[in-house]
Design a protein around this motif. Structure first.
Motif, PDB file in Angstrom:
ATOM      1  N   LEU A   1      87.657 -51.400  20.663  1.00  0.00           N
ATOM      2  CA  LEU A   1      88.346 -51.930  19.488  1.00  0.00           C
ATOM      3  C   LEU A   1      87.340 -52.458  18.471  1.00  0.00           C
ATOM      4  O   LEU A   1      87.471 -52.201  17.271  1.00  0.00           O
ATOM      5  N   GLN A   2      86.323 -53.160  18.954  1.00  0.00           N
ATOM      6  CA  GLN A   2      85.291 -53.686  18.055  1.00  0.00           C
ATOM      7  C   GLN A   2      84.568 -52.548  17.342  1.00  0.00           C
ATOM      8  O   GLN A   2      84.281 -52.646  16.143  1.00  0.00           O
ATOM      9  N   ALA A   3      84.283 -51.471  18.054  1.00  0.00           N
ATOM     10  CA  ALA A   3      83.615 -50.320  17.448  1.00  0.00           C
ATOM     11  C   ALA A   3      84.486 -49.708  16.353  1.00  0.00           C
ATOM     12  O   ALA A   3      83.984 -49.302  15.291  1.00  0.00           O
ATOM     13  N   LEU A   4      85.785 -49.648  16.585  1.00  0.00           N
ATOM     14  CA  LEU A   4      86.705 -49.114  15.587  1.00  0.00           C
ATOM     15  C   LEU A   4      86.695 -49.979  14.324  1.00  0.00           C
ATOM     16  O   LEU A   4      86.609 -49.469  13.209  1.00  0.00           O
TER      17      LEU A   4
ATOM     18  N   LEU B   1      85.017 -51.158   8.728  1.00  0.00           N
ATOM     19  CA  LEU B   1      84.463 -52.114   7.760  1.00  0.00           C
ATOM     20  C   LEU B   1      83.228 -51.556   7.068  1.00  0.00           C
ATOM     21  O   LEU B   1      83.029 -51.770   5.861  1.00  0.00           O
ATOM     22  N   ALA B   2      82.411 -50.802   7.787  1.00  0.00           N
ATOM     23  CA  ALA B   2      81.227 -50.182   7.183  1.00  0.00           C
ATOM     24  C   ALA B   2      81.639 -49.119   6.172  1.00  0.00           C
ATOM     25  O   ALA B   2      81.087 -49.047   5.066  1.00  0.00           O
TER      26      ALA B   2
ATOM     27  N   LYS C   1      94.792 -46.047  19.461  1.00  0.00           N
ATOM     28  CA  LYS C   1      93.977 -46.719  20.469  1.00  0.00           C
ATOM     29  C   LYS C   1      94.801 -47.754  21.240  1.00  0.00           C
ATOM     30  O   LYS C   1      94.713 -47.832  22.472  1.00  0.00           O
ATOM     31  N   THR C   2      95.612 -48.539  20.535  1.00  0.00           N
ATOM     32  CA  THR C   2      96.409 -49.564  21.232  1.00  0.00           C
ATOM     33  C   THR C   2      97.460 -48.913  22.131  1.00  0.00           C
ATOM     34  O   THR C   2      97.723 -49.409  23.222  1.00  0.00           O
ATOM     35  N   ARG C   3      98.004 -47.802  21.705  1.00  0.00           N
ATOM     36  CA  ARG C   3      98.968 -47.078  22.556  1.00  0.00           C
ATOM     37  C   ARG C   3      98.267 -46.525  23.792  1.00  0.00           C
ATOM     38  O   ARG C   3      98.827 -46.540  24.882  1.00  0.00           O
ATOM     39  N   GLN C   4      97.061 -46.046  23.596  1.00  0.00           N
ATOM     40  CA  GLN C   4      96.284 -45.542  24.733  1.00  0.00           C
ATOM     41  C   GLN C   4      96.018 -46.682  25.721  1.00  0.00           C
ATOM     42  O   GLN C   4      96.174 -46.505  26.932  1.00  0.00           O
TER      43      GLN C   4
ATOM     44  N   ASP D   1      95.379 -59.895  25.917  1.00  0.00           N
ATOM     45  CA  ASP D   1      95.237 -61.161  25.185  1.00  0.00           C
ATOM     46  C   ASP D   1      94.085 -61.081  24.189  1.00  0.00           C
ATOM     47  O   ASP D   1      94.226 -61.467  23.024  1.00  0.00           O
ATOM     48  N   ARG D   2      92.957 -60.595  24.646  1.00  0.00           N
ATOM     49  CA  ARG D   2      91.761 -60.526  23.782  1.00  0.00           C
ATOM     50  C   ARG D   2      91.945 -59.534  22.637  1.00  0.00           C
ATOM     51  O   ARG D   2      91.519 -59.789  21.506  1.00  0.00           O
ATOM     52  N   LEU D   3      92.580 -58.409  22.911  1.00  0.00           N
ATOM     53  CA  LEU D   3      92.798 -57.396  21.885  1.00  0.00           C
ATOM     54  C   LEU D   3      93.769 -57.888  20.813  1.00  0.00           C
ATOM     55  O   LEU D   3      93.510 -57.734  19.610  1.00  0.00           O
ATOM     56  N   VAL D   4      94.872 -58.464  21.242  1.00  0.00           N
ATOM     57  CA  VAL D   4      95.867 -58.960  20.278  1.00  0.00           C
ATOM     58  C   VAL D   4      95.282 -60.101  19.462  1.00  0.00           C
ATOM     59  O   VAL D   4      95.494 -60.171  18.239  1.00  0.00           O
ATOM     60  N   GLU D   5      94.524 -60.972  20.101  1.00  0.00           N
ATOM     61  CA  GLU D   5      93.851 -62.065  19.384  1.00  0.00           C
ATOM     62  C   GLU D   5      92.957 -61.491  18.280  1.00  0.00           C
ATOM     63  O   GLU D   5      92.961 -61.955  17.147  1.00  0.00           O
ATOM     64  N   LYS D   6      92.198 -60.468  18.605  1.00  0.00           N
ATOM     65  CA  LYS D   6      91.296 -59.853  17.623  1.00  0.00           C
ATOM     66  C   LYS D   6      92.081 -59.243  16.471  1.00  0.00           C
ATOM     67  O   LYS D   6      91.751 -59.440  15.307  1.00  0.00           O
ATOM     68  N   ILE D   7      93.102 -58.483  16.795  1.00  0.00           N
ATOM     69  CA  ILE D   7      93.903 -57.820  15.765  1.00  0.00           C
ATOM     70  C   ILE D   7      94.543 -58.851  14.834  1.00  0.00           C
ATOM     71  O   ILE D   7      94.568 -58.663  13.617  1.00  0.00           O
ATOM     72  N   CYS D   8      95.027 -59.941  15.396  1.00  0.00           N
ATOM     73  CA  CYS D   8      95.696 -60.964  14.587  1.00  0.00           C
ATOM     74  C   CYS D   8      94.713 -61.801  13.773  1.00  0.00           C
ATOM     75  O   CYS D   8      95.040 -62.254  12.674  1.00  0.00           O
TER      76      CYS D   8
END
Length: 140
Positions: free
Chosen positions: A7-10, A15-16, A54-57, A69-76
């Motif tokens: 997710l961070q790579a995406l 952003l780049a 990616k989130t569906r995967q 938890d960590r993924l949703v926290e990042k997205i939000c």
């Protein structure tokens, strides 16, 4: 590579690319319908589509509650880190809808905690429909 790293790579790639688009934009792009505004660049739509895939995967792969938890926290939280340029901010807000696939997998206590922070971070009067859906899912 862990789900969080993927997710961070995406996000990093998006952003780049968005920064590159902004850097090459001319001040008059989009004025009077001539040229394309940076906000119209396909990188924004492509990012949201890739994030949803990616989130569906991750959901289909059966990620753990801790990872969810960590993924949703990042997205939000990500829009709060990137308020400018506006095209990136609004794309990151729209991308919060991708969290809907992961919220049911979250630990209930973490979901309640994130719900409280989400309500503080995004005041009711400023919430967009996608954020209302996310908040509703966090409360469920």
């Amino acid at each position: 590579m862990s789900a969080v790293e993927e997710l961070q790579a995406l996000y990093t790639a998006y952003l780049a690319e968005a920064a590159e688009v902004e850097a090459h934009a001319r001040p008059w792009d989009g004025i009077l319908g001539f040229g394309a505004r940076p906000a119209d660049h396909p990188c924004h739509t492509r990012f949201v589509e890739h994030l949803v895939q990616k989130t569906r995967q991750f959901r289909d792969d059966g990620i753990s509650a801790e990872e969810a938890d960590r993924l949703v926290e990042k997205i939000c939280h990500e829009p709060l880190e990137h308020r400018m340029p506006a095209s990136v901010y609004w794309t990151l807000i729209a991308a919060q809808g991708a969290a809907l696939d992961l919220i049911p997998r979250m630990d209930p206590a973490d979901r309640a905690s994130l719900c409280a922070r989400f309500q503080q971070d995004y005041p009711r009067s400023e919430r967009l429909p996608v954020q209302k859906y996310v908040l509703k899912a966090l409360k469920a």
